[in-house]
Motif scaffolding. Structure first.
Motif, PDB file in Angstrom:
ATOM      1  N   ILE A   1      39.680 -39.518  28.950  1.00  0.00           N
ATOM      2  CA  ILE A   1      38.343 -40.055  28.666  1.00  0.00           C
ATOM      3  C   ILE A   1      37.381 -38.884  28.524  1.00  0.00           C
ATOM      4  CG2 ILE A   1      36.492 -41.548  29.544  1.00  0.00           C
ATOM      5  CD1 ILE A   1      38.634 -42.968  31.231  1.00  0.00           C
ATOM      6  N   PRO A   2      36.447 -38.918  27.574  1.00  0.00           N
ATOM      7  CA  PRO A   2      35.470 -37.826  27.448  1.00  0.00           C
ATOM      8  C   PRO A   2      34.766 -37.545  28.763  1.00  0.00           C
ATOM      9  CG  PRO A   2      35.312 -39.289  25.566  1.00  0.00           C
ATOM     10  CD  PRO A   2      36.281 -39.937  26.519  1.00  0.00           C
ATOM     11  N   ALA A   3      34.592 -36.263  29.067  1.00  0.00           N
ATOM     12  CA  ALA A   3      34.044 -35.846  30.366  1.00  0.00           C
ATOM     13  C   ALA A   3      32.659 -36.414  30.635  1.00  0.00           C
ATOM     14  CB  ALA A   3      34.005 -34.324  30.435  1.00  0.00           C
ATOM     15  N   SER A   4      31.899 -36.690  29.583  1.00  0.00           N
ATOM     16  CA  SER A   4      30.544 -37.211  29.763  1.00  0.00           C
ATOM     17  C   SER A   4      30.534 -38.533  30.528  1.00  0.00           C
ATOM     18  CB  SER A   4      29.870 -37.411  28.408  1.00  0.00           C
ATOM     19  OG  SER A   4      29.815 -36.191  27.701  1.00  0.00           O
ATOM     20  N   TYR A   5      31.618 -39.306  30.398  1.00  0.00           N
ATOM     21  CA  TYR A   5      31.665 -40.600  31.060  1.00  0.00           C
ATOM     22  C   TYR A   5      31.724 -40.461  32.578  1.00  0.00           C
ATOM     23  CZ  TYR A   5      32.288 -43.053  26.643  1.00  0.00           C
ATOM     24  OH  TYR A   5      32.093 -43.574  25.389  1.00  0.00           O
ATOM     25  N   SER A   6      32.282 -39.355  33.068  1.00  0.00           N
ATOM     26  CA  SER A   6      32.360 -39.173  34.523  1.00  0.00           C
ATOM     27  C   SER A   6      30.970 -39.143  35.136  1.00  0.00           C
ATOM     28  CB  SER A   6      33.126 -37.889  34.864  1.00  0.00           C
ATOM     29  OG  SER A   6      32.383 -36.745  34.499  1.00  0.00           O
ATOM     30  N   MET A   7      29.998 -38.558  34.417  1.00  0.00           N
ATOM     31  CA  MET A   7      28.636 -38.509  34.920  1.00  0.00           C
ATOM     32  C   MET A   7      28.018 -39.901  34.993  1.00  0.00           C
ATOM     33  SD  MET A   7      28.506 -35.369  35.521  1.00  0.00           S
ATOM     34  CE  MET A   7      26.818 -35.283  36.089  1.00  0.00           C
ATOM     35  N   ILE A   8      28.372 -40.748  34.021  1.00  0.00           N
ATOM     36  CA  ILE A   8      27.868 -42.127  34.035  1.00  0.00           C
ATOM     37  C   ILE A   8      28.426 -42.870  35.238  1.00  0.00           C
ATOM     38  CG2 ILE A   8      27.864 -44.330  32.810  1.00  0.00           C
ATOM     39  CD1 ILE A   8      27.955 -42.729  30.193  1.00  0.00           C
ATOM     40  N   PHE A   9      29.741 -42.727  35.471  1.00  0.00           N
ATOM     41  CA  PHE A   9      30.371 -43.404  36.606  1.00  0.00           C
ATOM     42  C   PHE A   9      29.774 -42.925  37.926  1.00  0.00           C
ATOM     43  CE2 PHE A   9      34.322 -43.544  33.713  1.00  0.00           C
ATOM     44  CZ  PHE A   9      33.872 -44.717  33.123  1.00  0.00           C
TER      45      PHE A   9
ATOM     46  N   ILE B   1      26.066 -43.734  42.626  1.00  0.00           N
ATOM     47  CA  ILE B   1      24.909 -43.229  43.370  1.00  0.00           C
ATOM     48  C   ILE B   1      23.819 -44.289  43.457  1.00  0.00           C
ATOM     49  CG2 ILE B   1      23.025 -41.550  43.343  1.00  0.00           C
ATOM     50  CD1 ILE B   1      25.046 -39.611  41.987  1.00  0.00           C
ATOM     51  N   VAL B   2      23.528 -44.941  42.336  1.00  0.00           N
ATOM     52  CA  VAL B   2      22.500 -45.988  42.327  1.00  0.00           C
ATOM     53  C   VAL B   2      22.877 -47.119  43.274  1.00  0.00           C
ATOM     54  CG1 VAL B   2      21.396 -47.761  40.913  1.00  0.00           C
ATOM     55  CG2 VAL B   2      21.661 -45.453  40.014  1.00  0.00           C
TER      56      VAL B   2
ATOM     57  N   TYR C   1      20.820 -48.223  46.605  1.00  0.00           N
ATOM     58  CA  TYR C   1      20.348 -49.603  46.756  1.00  0.00           C
ATOM     59  C   TYR C   1      20.802 -50.199  48.088  1.00  0.00           C
ATOM     60  CZ  TYR C   1      20.030 -54.629  46.309  1.00  0.00           C
ATOM     61  OH  TYR C   1      19.762 -55.933  46.559  1.00  0.00           O
ATOM     62  N   LEU C   2      22.079 -49.955  48.441  1.00  0.00           N
ATOM     63  CA  LEU C   2      22.603 -50.503  49.684  1.00  0.00           C
ATOM     64  C   LEU C   2      21.926 -49.883  50.903  1.00  0.00           C
ATOM     65  CD1 LEU C   2      26.403 -50.680  48.788  1.00  0.00           C
ATOM     66  CD2 LEU C   2      24.832 -52.605  49.093  1.00  0.00           C
ATOM     67  N   GLN C   3      21.383 -48.666  50.741  1.00  0.00           N
ATOM     68  CA  GLN C   3      20.682 -48.016  51.840  1.00  0.00           C
ATOM     69  C   GLN C   3      19.192 -48.352  51.850  1.00  0.00           C
ATOM     70  OE1 GLN C   3      21.194 -43.794  51.854  1.00  0.00           O
ATOM     71  NE2 GLN C   3      23.376 -43.946  51.512  1.00  0.00           N
ATOM     72  N   SER C   4      18.729 -49.033  50.820  1.00  0.00           N
ATOM     73  CA  SER C   4      17.290 -49.262  50.684  1.00  0.00           C
ATOM     74  C   SER C   4      16.790 -50.206  51.765  1.00  0.00           C
ATOM     75  CB  SER C   4      16.979 -49.851  49.305  1.00  0.00           C
ATOM     76  OG  SER C   4      17.497 -51.160  49.211  1.00  0.00           O
ATOM     77  N   ASP C   5      15.483 -50.352  51.803  1.00  0.00           N
ATOM     78  CA  ASP C   5      14.870 -51.183  52.829  1.00  0.00           C
ATOM     79  C   ASP C   5      14.963 -52.675  52.514  1.00  0.00           C
ATOM     80  OD1 ASP C   5      14.160 -48.997  54.294  1.00  0.00           O
ATOM     81  OD2 ASP C   5      12.197 -48.799  53.331  1.00  0.00           O
ATOM     82  N   GLN C   6      15.667 -53.023  51.429  1.00  0.00           N
ATOM     83  CA  GLN C   6      15.758 -54.438  51.069  1.00  0.00           C
ATOM     84  C   GLN C   6      16.414 -55.237  52.195  1.00  0.00           C
ATOM     85  OE1 GLN C   6      15.605 -56.138  47.780  1.00  0.00           O
ATOM     86  NE2 GLN C   6      14.698 -54.483  46.622  1.00  0.00           N
ATOM     87  N   ILE C   7      17.590 -54.721  52.655  1.00  0.00           N
ATOM     88  CA  ILE C   7      18.294 -55.443  53.712  1.00  0.00           C
ATOM     89  C   ILE C   7      17.525 -55.338  55.010  1.00  0.00           C
ATOM     90  CG2 ILE C   7      20.450 -55.554  55.002  1.00  0.00           C
ATOM     91  CD1 ILE C   7      21.853 -54.404  52.546  1.00  0.00           C
ATOM     92  N   LEU C   8      17.042 -54.087  55.288  1.00  0.00           N
ATOM     93  CA  LEU C   8      16.263 -53.895  56.504  1.00  0.00           C
ATOM     94  C   LEU C   8      14.984 -54.712  56.461  1.00  0.00           C
ATOM     95  CD1 LEU C   8      16.184 -52.352  59.156  1.00  0.00           C
ATOM     96  CD2 LEU C   8      14.931 -50.540  57.982  1.00  0.00           C
TER      97      LEU C   8
END
Length: 345
Positions: A301-309, A314-315, A319-326
């Motif tokens: 797979i083109p290396a650029s896709y690794s950055m997308i994954f 990371i996002v 999100y899971l660490q955000s204050d939404q749940i807290l």
């Protein structure tokens, strides 16, 4: 009676949300790593081999060493995006000394000391002068990268000292020496985080710096030391990288290391707002970053896709660490107190 039942139900939901948040922070990265491994076993040719395992460890080692320091910096609500440039300058100082015939041990010591000193300076400016760490370290990222290029006249440096290169190339049978580095640095920082006053102080500062200071913790000193330790570890990671590649290009060496380290820490469950340093989570986060790159490469797979994954993961982690749940927990608790007040009336 009905209102009391509603209060109990709200409390139960709040407790469940808090437990889910804690479980995600503690084990989320490990579960993602296991899931990625299973996917690779199904889709990646020749993935199931000791060669792959050793390759993951070898490629992850510099990031792991740097990310352990970054874990503690982020845990005190700081950040350092200059570590890649700091790594480059420290390593160039060492390699230039080696090129002039100095011993590998002395050159390595000087390089690590230079990294520690740079981290100490950044930490002092950030903490003592109350400069925003993102802005300050961005300036240092540019400045140190330029200093690296000036120091060696913008030329790559070849490292042919066998005593030095052995620290990155040595193997015990088929086992690479990087396994020892990874195991030792992870064990050391896990012990520091879980069982020492320094580790508990870092957590307290990240949770509430003012309360930590009022309780007698030397918050400023601890925070500065985390930056200094990160600088020393970044220099160490740079030396190990050069020992394997035997080349140091001032323009590209260490480029992107800060993002890899920060991403690994965030994926590992250490909150960007500070708090508990999750060392084992950071280790899993580093392996995840390496595994994504290997998955892309091994499947053509083109290396650029690794950055997308990587960006997607990371996002999700942020999100899971955000204050939404807290926040749900807090709003649930406020409703509980309101219901109890109404019940008394």
């Amino acid at each position: 009676m009905v209102k009391e039942k509603e209060v109990q139900a709200l409390k139960k939901r709040g407790d469940q949300a808090l437990r889910r948040r804690e479980f995600t922070a503690r084990y989320g990265a490990i579960l993602v790593f296991i899931a990625l491994t299973i996917v690779n076993l199904c889709i990646t040719p020749n993935f199931f081999s000791m060669f792959t395992v050793w390759n993951i460890i070898i490629q992850s080692a510099p990031t792991i060493i740097t990310a352990m320091g970054m874990t503690f910096v982020i845990a005190v609500s700081g950040i350092d995006i200059s570590v890649g440039s700091s790594m480059a300058l420290s390593t160039i100082i060492s390699t230039l000394m080696m090129a002039q015939g100095y011993s590998a041990i002395l050159c390595s010591f000087v390089g690590i000391a230079a990294g520690f000193g740079l981290g100490l300076m950044i930490g002092t400016l950030t903490v003592k002068f109350d400069i925003q760490p993102m802005v300050l370290t961005l300036a240092f990222m540019i400045m140190l990268r330029s200093a690296s290029r000036i120091t060696c006249s913008d030329k790559s440096i070849q490292v042919l000292n066998e005593a030095f290169t052995s620290i990155g190339m040595l193997r015990f049978g088929t086992v690479p020496i990087q396994l020892i580095y990874v195991a030792a640095i992870t064990a050391l920082f896990y012990i520091i985080a879980e069982f020492t006053v320094f580790g508990k102080s870092v957590e307290a500062i990240g949770n509430n710096s003012m309360a930590a200071k009022l309780s007698g913790i030397r918050s400023d000193l601890i925070a500065v030391l985390t930056y200094a330790i990160l600088g020393g570890l970044a220099a160490t990671a740079g030396l190990l990288t050069v020992a394997r590649s035997m080349n140091c290009n001032p323009s590209s060496f260490g480029m992107g290391m800060e993002m890899e380290a920060i991403a690994a820490v965030v994926i590992g469950g250490t909150s960007m707002s500070g708090g508990k340093p999750r060392v084992l989570g950071t280790l899993a986060g580093c392996f995840i970053m390496t595994l994504i790159t290997m998955t892309v490469n091994m499947n053509g797979i083109p290396a650029s896709y690794s950055m997308i994954f990587k960006a997607v993961i990371i996002v999700m982690a942020v999100y899971l660490q955000s204050d939404q749940i807290l926040g749900r927990r807090k709003s649930g608790m406020s409703m509980i107190w309101r219901k109890r007040k109404e019940a008394r009336q």
